[in-house]
Design an enzyme around this catalytic site. Sequence first.
Site, PDB file in Angstrom:
ATOM      1  CG  HIS A 137      -0.368   0.643   2.452  1.00  0.00           C
ATOM      2  ND1 HIS A 137      -0.498   1.843   2.782  1.00  0.00           N
ATOM      3  CD2 HIS A 137       0.108  -0.023   3.512  1.00  0.00           C
ATOM      4  CE1 HIS A 137       0.018   2.344   4.098  1.00  0.00           C
ATOM      5  NE2 HIS A 137       0.478   0.999   4.217  1.00  0.00           N
ATOM      6  CB  CYS A 138       1.559   4.066  -1.822  1.00  0.00           C
ATOM      7  SG  CYS A 138       0.312   4.009  -3.208  1.00  0.00           S
ATOM      8  CE  LYS A 139      -1.814  11.542   0.192  1.00  0.00           C
ATOM      9  NZ  LYS A 139      -1.438  13.317  -0.311  1.00  0.00           N
ATOM     10  CE1 TYR A 145      -2.142   5.577   7.751  1.00  0.00           C
ATOM     11  CE2 TYR A 145      -1.886   7.984   6.983  1.00  0.00           C
ATOM     12  CZ  TYR A 145      -2.037   7.100   8.145  1.00  0.00           C
ATOM     13  OH  TYR A 145      -1.886   7.421   9.324  1.00  0.00           O
TER      14      TYR A 145
END
Length: 161
Positions: free
Chosen positions: A120-122, A149
């Site tokens: 996952h990232c932003k 996120y």
Amino acid sequence: MLSFVLSRSFCQVVTEANRRCYPAFGSIFRTFSTWSPKCDEASQDGSVVTYSELKTMLASHNIQLFDVRNPDEYQAGHIPQAVNVPLDNLEGSLQLSPELFEQRFEVKAPTKADDNIVFHCKSGSRSIRALGIAHQLGFSKARHFKGGYSEWVEQEGKLIK
């Protein structure tokens, strides 16, 4: 439907050709190449984890969650149990020996057979790239949390530090 099948096949052929012909230049090529959403989406079919699936995996501790954001973003707040492996370091990190990986990240090293690897990232852009890297390295069961996120914070209503 035919265009989807052709685009998926084309993506797989190009990816495999690049991996076999230019293994040392793979990460450099990815850095300077243009990302094609249709191509990536077609080749990553079925690899998305939803918020509710992520919550279930976290609750059962049946997840290897990798946050591919930069360290400063991770320090500002992150999903519980997430391990920070910045996208720029991901390819090299996934190629480490299990002992070195565990020493560097203080978690069990993922294996190519694992079906609980989630990136996952932003907001999903970097995690889809991470997923592509992982799949090219043979982690074919890896998935990504598309909402990232941002969705986590929206759903949880708070930052978790």
